[in-house]
Write a protein that holds these residues in place. Structure first.
Motif, short mmCIF file in Angstrom:
data_model
loop_
_atom_site.label_atom_id
_atom_site.label_comp_id
_atom_site.label_asym_id
_atom_site.label_seq_id
_atom_site.Cartn_x
_atom_site.Cartn_y
_atom_site.Cartn_z
N SER A 181 -0.92 3.70 -26.20
CA SER A 181 -0.81 2.88 -27.41
C SER A 181 -1.94 1.85 -27.44
N ILE A 182 -2.42 1.56 -28.61
CA ILE A 182 -3.56 0.64 -28.75
C ILE A 182 -3.35 -0.19 -30.02
N ASP A 183 -3.58 -1.47 -29.92
CA ASP A 183 -3.34 -2.41 -31.01
C ASP A 183 -4.60 -2.56 -31.86
N THR A 184 -4.50 -2.22 -33.12
CA THR A 184 -5.67 -2.24 -34.01
C THR A 184 -6.24 -3.64 -34.16
N ASP A 185 -5.38 -4.64 -34.32
CA ASP A 185 -5.86 -6.02 -34.46
C ASP A 185 -6.71 -6.42 -33.26
N SER A 186 -6.27 -6.02 -32.08
CA SER A 186 -6.98 -6.40 -30.85
C SER A 186 -8.34 -5.72 -30.75
N ILE A 187 -8.40 -4.43 -31.06
CA ILE A 187 -9.70 -3.75 -30.92
C ILE A 187 -10.68 -4.18 -32.01
N MET A 188 -10.17 -4.55 -33.17
CA MET A 188 -11.06 -5.00 -34.24
C MET A 188 -11.75 -6.31 -33.87
N LYS A 189 -11.12 -7.11 -33.00
CA LYS A 189 -11.73 -8.36 -32.52
C LYS A 189 -12.81 -8.08 -31.47
N ILE A 190 -12.74 -6.91 -30.86
CA ILE A 190 -13.70 -6.53 -29.83
C ILE A 190 -14.90 -5.79 -30.41
N LEU A 191 -14.63 -4.92 -31.37
CA LEU A 191 -15.67 -4.05 -31.91
C LEU A 191 -16.67 -4.79 -32.79
N HIS A 192 -17.93 -4.40 -32.67
CA HIS A 192 -18.96 -4.89 -33.57
C HIS A 192 -18.89 -4.10 -34.88
N THR A 193 -19.52 -4.62 -35.92
CA THR A 193 -19.47 -3.97 -37.24
C THR A 193 -19.91 -2.51 -37.16
N LYS A 194 -21.04 -2.26 -36.52
CA LYS A 194 -21.55 -0.90 -36.41
C LYS A 194 -20.57 0.00 -35.66
N GLU A 195 -19.87 -0.57 -34.68
CA GLU A 195 -18.96 0.21 -33.85
C GLU A 195 -17.72 0.65 -34.63
N TYR A 196 -17.09 -0.28 -35.37
CA TYR A 196 -15.89 0.16 -36.10
C TYR A 196 -16.26 1.07 -37.27
N ARG A 197 -17.45 0.91 -37.83
CA ARG A 197 -17.90 1.83 -38.87
C ARG A 197 -18.11 3.24 -38.29
N ASN A 198 -18.65 3.30 -37.07
CA ASN A 198 -18.86 4.58 -36.42
C ASN A 198 -17.55 5.29 -36.08
N ILE A 199 -16.53 4.51 -35.70
CA ILE A 199 -15.22 5.10 -35.42
C ILE A 199 -14.66 5.74 -36.68
N VAL A 200 -14.76 5.04 -37.79
CA VAL A 200 -14.28 5.58 -39.08
C VAL A 200 -15.04 6.86 -39.43
N LYS A 201 -16.34 6.83 -39.28
CA LYS A 201 -17.14 8.01 -39.61
C LYS A 201 -16.83 9.19 -38.69
N GLU A 202 -16.65 8.89 -37.39
CA GLU A 202 -16.35 9.95 -36.42
C GLU A 202 -15.04 10.65 -36.75
N TYR A 203 -14.03 9.87 -37.15
CA TYR A 203 -12.71 10.46 -37.39
C TYR A 203 -12.58 11.06 -38.78
N TYR A 204 -13.08 10.35 -39.80
CA TYR A 204 -12.89 10.79 -41.19
C TYR A 204 -14.07 11.58 -41.74
N GLY A 205 -15.20 11.55 -41.02
CA GLY A 205 -16.35 12.30 -41.48
C GLY A 205 -17.28 11.53 -42.40
N GLU A 206 -16.85 10.38 -42.86
CA GLU A 206 -17.67 9.54 -43.73
C GLU A 206 -17.17 8.11 -43.73
N ILE A 207 -18.02 7.21 -44.17
CA ILE A 207 -17.64 5.81 -44.31
C ILE A 207 -17.42 5.53 -45.79
N PRO A 208 -16.27 4.97 -46.19
CA PRO A 208 -16.03 4.71 -47.61
C PRO A 208 -17.05 3.73 -48.20
N ILE A 209 -17.35 3.92 -49.44
CA ILE A 209 -18.29 3.03 -50.13
C ILE A 209 -17.60 1.70 -50.40
N CYS A 210 -18.16 0.64 -49.86
CA CYS A 210 -17.62 -0.70 -50.07
C CYS A 210 -18.71 -1.72 -49.77
#
Length: 282
Positions: A181-210
């Motif tokens: 189990s892993i707490d999203t709030d906790s990892i978001m405090k650790i991850l850099h912007t590029k890192e959490y964007r890469n996780i989204v892209k790796e899992y979903y195949g793309e980064i949403p436009i925002c």
């Protein structure tokens, strides 16, 4: 090596293995070391700073096993062996929430190692462990051999590794129970912007436009939807991409932990040990 040392002398010696001291050595400044030599060791034969500091480390190892000694010996005897064929990474003093983990390792899983010497109190341990449970697959306490019974009372999922100061070795007392189990709030405090964007892209195949103001909340919401075990794997792979210099030395093993703490490059280490190999002038 003497049979006994004054506690103030041992504390003085332990101050030599600090981040600020090593930064001075890199700048070829040995004033603090010279002060210790004049105070305690003015009868030593002509030698180098490196040999002197190695002898000081042996004294600490035998008579004053402080946190630096525990960390460094554990790194040399245990963690370095796990840096084998699989790409692994070790962090020193890894901050998460209000806690700072002594050592953290990411390879096939995420492990945190919290050191409790005879000089440490237990008062903050419960809150530290709660923070670690939110992030890591395995949690280990590194403790003195004489404190095994005391720390066995903590949750059975917590692994125990004991240090025998007489034999200068570590023993696995209890293996940690793996947690995915892993707490999203906790990892978001650790991850850099590029890192959490890469996780989204790796899992979903793309980064949403925002836009830049929305991306944190948008990515966080998407990361919350990733199954826990999969998210844990993605987090581990992300942390392994960070630029940490984990090349350790068998010739200068007394200094491996401090080099990790300062994240020294090979070039910086080379300069450090060239300076340390100079003859003592005090």
């Amino acid at each position: 090596m003497k049979k006994a040392y004054n506690i103030n002398q041992l504390r003085d010696y332990s101050c030599l293995f600090s981040r600020s001291e090593v930064n001075r050595w890199i700048d070829n400044d040995f004033d603090s070391v010279n002060l210790k030599i004049r105070r305690y060791d003015d009868k030593i034969a002509k030698t180098t700073y490196l040999k002197y500091l190695k002898s000081v480390y042996k004294v600490l190892q035998k008579f004053y096993a402080n946190e630096y000694v525990y960390k460094n010996e554990f790194l040399n005897q245990w963690l370095i062996k796990e840096l084998g064929s699989e790409k692994s990474i070790i962090f020193n003093e890894f901050r998460l929430g209000k806690a700072v983990a002594d050592l953290v390792m990411f390879n096939g899983c995420s492990r945190v190692f919290e050191i409790k010497t005879l000089l440490d109190k237990e008062s903050r341990l419960n809150s530290q462990l709660e923070e670690y449970k939110k992030i890591f697959n395995e949690i280990y306490l590194i403790i003195p051999n004489s404190k095994i019974e005391t720390y066995k009372n903590y949750h059975e999922s917590i692994g125990l590794i004991a240090y025998n100061q007489e034999k200068k070795e570590f023993l696995l007392v209890r293996k940690a129970i793996k947690n995915h189990s892993i707490d999203t709030d906790s990892i978001m405090k650790i991850l850099h912007t590029k890192e959490y964007r890469n996780i989204v892209k790796e899992y979903y195949g793309e980064i949403p436009i925002c836009n830049d103001f929305e991306q944190f909340n948008v990515c966080k919401k998407l990361i919350e939807e990733i199954p826990q075990e999969e998210l844990s794997k993605l987090f581990i792979e992300t942390m392994k991409q960070r630029k940490i210099f984990n090349r350790f030395s068998s010739n200068y093993k007394e200094f491996n932990q401090i080099c990790l703490s300062l994240n020294l490059t090979d070039k910086q280490k080379e300069k450090l040990f060239i300076n340390l190999n100079s003859t003592i002038v005090y």
